[in-house]
Design an enzyme around this catalytic site. Structure first.
Site, short mmCIF file in Angstrom:
data_model
loop_
_atom_site.label_atom_id
_atom_site.label_comp_id
_atom_site.label_asym_id
_atom_site.label_seq_id
_atom_site.Cartn_x
_atom_site.Cartn_y
_atom_site.Cartn_z
N LEU A 55 7.68 -8.89 -1.16
CA LEU A 55 6.31 -8.52 -1.57
C LEU A 55 6.24 -7.06 -1.99
O LEU A 55 6.76 -6.18 -1.30
CB LEU A 55 5.35 -8.76 -0.40
CG LEU A 55 3.89 -8.38 -0.62
CD1 LEU A 55 2.95 -9.38 0.05
CD2 LEU A 55 3.58 -6.96 -0.13
N ASP A 103 1.37 -1.28 -3.33
CA ASP A 103 0.99 -0.05 -4.06
C ASP A 103 2.15 0.68 -4.73
O ASP A 103 3.23 0.82 -4.14
CB ASP A 103 0.37 0.98 -3.10
CG ASP A 103 -0.63 0.39 -2.15
OD1 ASP A 103 -0.98 -0.78 -2.29
OD2 ASP A 103 -1.05 1.12 -1.25
N ASP A 127 -2.27 7.43 3.25
CA ASP A 127 -2.04 7.52 1.80
C ASP A 127 -2.15 8.95 1.27
O ASP A 127 -2.96 9.25 0.38
CB ASP A 127 -3.00 6.59 1.02
CG ASP A 127 -3.01 5.17 1.57
OD1 ASP A 127 -2.00 4.79 2.20
OD2 ASP A 127 -4.00 4.45 1.37
N GLU A 160 -9.11 3.86 0.51
CA GLU A 160 -7.64 3.94 0.49
C GLU A 160 -7.18 4.65 -0.78
O GLU A 160 -7.90 4.74 -1.77
CB GLU A 160 -7.05 2.52 0.55
CG GLU A 160 -7.35 1.81 1.86
CD GLU A 160 -6.59 0.50 2.05
OE1 GLU A 160 -6.03 0.29 3.13
OE2 GLU A 160 -6.53 -0.30 1.10
N GLN A 213 5.39 0.11 -2.37
CA GLN A 213 5.32 -0.55 -1.08
C GLN A 213 6.07 -1.87 -1.20
O GLN A 213 5.79 -2.68 -2.11
CB GLN A 213 3.85 -0.82 -0.71
CG GLN A 213 3.11 0.42 -0.27
CD GLN A 213 3.57 0.88 1.09
OE1 GLN A 213 3.20 0.28 2.10
NE2 GLN A 213 4.36 1.93 1.15
C1 FRU Z 1 -3.40 -0.23 -0.02
C2 FRU Z 1 -2.76 -0.06 1.35
C3 FRU Z 1 -2.64 1.39 1.74
C4 FRU Z 1 -1.51 1.39 2.72
C5 FRU Z 1 -0.60 0.34 2.11
C6 FRU Z 1 0.18 -0.46 3.11
O1 FRU Z 1 -3.07 -1.44 -0.61
O2 FRU Z 1 -3.48 -0.79 2.34
O3 FRU Z 1 -3.84 1.97 2.26
O4 FRU Z 1 -0.88 2.63 2.83
O5 FRU Z 1 -1.42 -0.53 1.35
O6 FRU Z 1 1.09 -1.30 2.46
#
Ligand code: FRU
Length: 465
Positions: A21, A24, A143, A199, A40
């Site tokens: 998966l 971000d 973040d 976020e 991510q």
């Molecule tokens: C946004 C988020 C961020 C966090 C990340 C975790 O999509 O929720 O706030 O750092 O994804 O994967």
């Protein structure tokens, strides 16, 4: 021209993870002559767990090489995930700032803002947490986006946060050296009651203007607005003495499609501000039903978009390097003059269309699945797809302020990006259709009136798994 039905919902030029998966975009930077995109990434499965920082590099934003993960959740301060963050260069080194996500023994959340440093852009040395947070926020602080303020000769770090009253906000830290950080207060007083969490904040510096971009959660739908599970949008204003004050306009969504979320920008060596977003955020049951999970992967990033601020308007345009994707095969308007459909031999196309003064109404169906409709009288543009979980048709619409004069499409087997009026409005979306066809159809021929430029290019497959 019909091609065999592909058995995979592949994407071939949007950046995806090799498996697992992706969410971000993180740590975007041009460093040592390469573009670095981190993301991510759960390499172990298609659920939101085990978040590492995946890593891909490119010299042209078109062809990508995957490197080993830059950050993995192996330390006490990030053991439940190396969450999103950003990159900056100082003294020839790359500094990564990210959030260490921790579930403590009592099962409660803890968040740590962490640093990792690299000399070569490939090996990262974790330096651990940088500071503790002020008490008047919940553990939802994450973040970090860091930028250099040339005027003040300092660095700023903005973080998404949640007040003890469970409202979304952003907080700011200041540093002279990227190591020692002092809390400077809330970034803005604006929008004190706008969702329960903000976020992935970002601050884009345009000519004499700052654009404050963030992704609020918990906003209710209002007509054509805020129709996604979570939203992403921006305020325009001025940032001075550690405070952002919006000027004029209200919160505007960056992308009017379905899943766009958590974008991040960076400035490259040519002085361009480039942004990638995530395609994207979905309701959990909709995400569970995404058919690529059976193929062992889910989600991808948007194309790199250059952000411009022109005549009081934010424009998003696919970077010009993407023209390298174009194969020599090309359709122009005369090819379509007497047709009401066209079938391609592959699933990857770009279409560019410009009208002389204003587009006539149109009603197109792409690949027997996504419909694009424009009503020239009301200047309303609507995109419609089938929800792959409920099988219902669903729409997103935008009321244009000026008539439609240009449209650019990037289409893949399971995703589409639509740029209207030079990027004044953008839609991105995924779609998954059982019966695969590369047919485009249109209802009337009147859309062909007034066209000054029209091409459909078949695109190269630069990402293969
Ligand atoms: C946004 C988020 C961020 C966090 C990340 C975790 O999509 O929720 O706030 O750092 O994804 O994967």
């Amino acid at each position: 021209m019909t091609q065999p039905t592909p058995d995979k919902y592949t994407v071939h030029y949007h950046l995806r993870a090799p498996e697992g998966l992706l969410n971000d975009p993180n740590g975007l930077i041009f460093f040592n002559n390469q573009y670095h995109v981190f993301f991510q990434w759960n390499p172990e499965g298609t659920t939101h767990a085990n978040k590492t920082w995946g890593h891909a590099i490119s010299s042209d934003l078109v062809e990508w090489t995957y490197l080993k993960p830059a950050l993995e959740p192996t330390d006490w301060f990030d053991k439940n995930g190396c969450y999103s963050g950003s990159a900056i260069e100082k003294d020839g080194k790359m500094f990564l700032f990210y959030t260490g996500n921790v579930r403590n023994d009592a099962g409660e959340r803890e968040s740590y803002q962490c640093l990792a440093i690299s000399e070569d852009g490939e090996q990262f040395l974790k330096k651990g947490p940088l500071f503790t947070h002020p008490k008047n926020y919940t553990a939802h602080v994450r973040d970090p986006k860091v930028w250099k303020d040339e005027e003040e000769d300092c660095y700023w770090m903005i973080l998404g946060a949640q007040t003890l009253g469970l409202k979304g906000t952003t907080i700011l830290y200041r540093s002279a050296d990227l190591l020692d950080w002092k809390f400077s207060g809330e970034f803005t007083e604006a929008y004190p009651d706008f969702g329960y969490m903000w976020e992935c904040p970002d601050v884009l510096r345009m000519k004499n203007k700052e654009i404050f971009l963030f992704s609020p959660q918990g906003i209710e739908t209002e007509g054509d607005f805020y129709k996604n599970v979570f939203q992403t949008g921006y305020l325009v204003g001025d940032f001075k003495n550690g405070k952002f004050v919006p000027t004029g306009e209200t919160f505007k969504e960056l992308d009017r499609g379905f899943e766009f979320y958590a974008p991040q920008s960076f400035e490259d060596n040519k002085g361009r501000t480039i942004l990638f977003g995530w395609m994207g955020a979905m309701e959990p049951d909709v995400e569970n039903a995404v058919p690529t999970r059976k193929e062992g992967w889910i989600h991808h990033l948007t194309l790199p978009r250059e952000i411009k601020w022109e005549n009081g308007q934010l424009l998003q345009q696919p970077v010009t390097e993407l023209q390298k994707l174009r194969n020599s095969q090309k359709l122009t308007l005369p090819d379509l003059q007497t047709m009401n459909k066209v079938e391609f031999s592959s699933s990857e196309q770009e279409m560019v269309c410009t009208w002389k003064s204003a587009a006539a109404s149109f009603d197109w169906v792409l690949r027997n699945e996504v419909s694009l409709k424009y009503n020239a009288d009301s200047k309303r543009f609507t995109i419609e797809r089938t929800n792959w979980l409920t099988a219902e048709r669903e729409t997103r619409s935008v009321q244009l302020t000026e008539s439609l004069k240009s449209m650019q499409l990037f289409i893949e087997d399971s995703s589409l990006e639509v740029y209207l009026n030079n990027g004044a409005e953008v839609f991105s979306l995924r779609y998954f259709k059982k019966e695969r066809t590369n047919l485009w159809t249109w209802k009337k021929d009147s859309w062909k009136e007034n066209i000054t430029d029209f091409s459909i290019f078949e695109l190269k497959k630069v990402i293969e798994f």
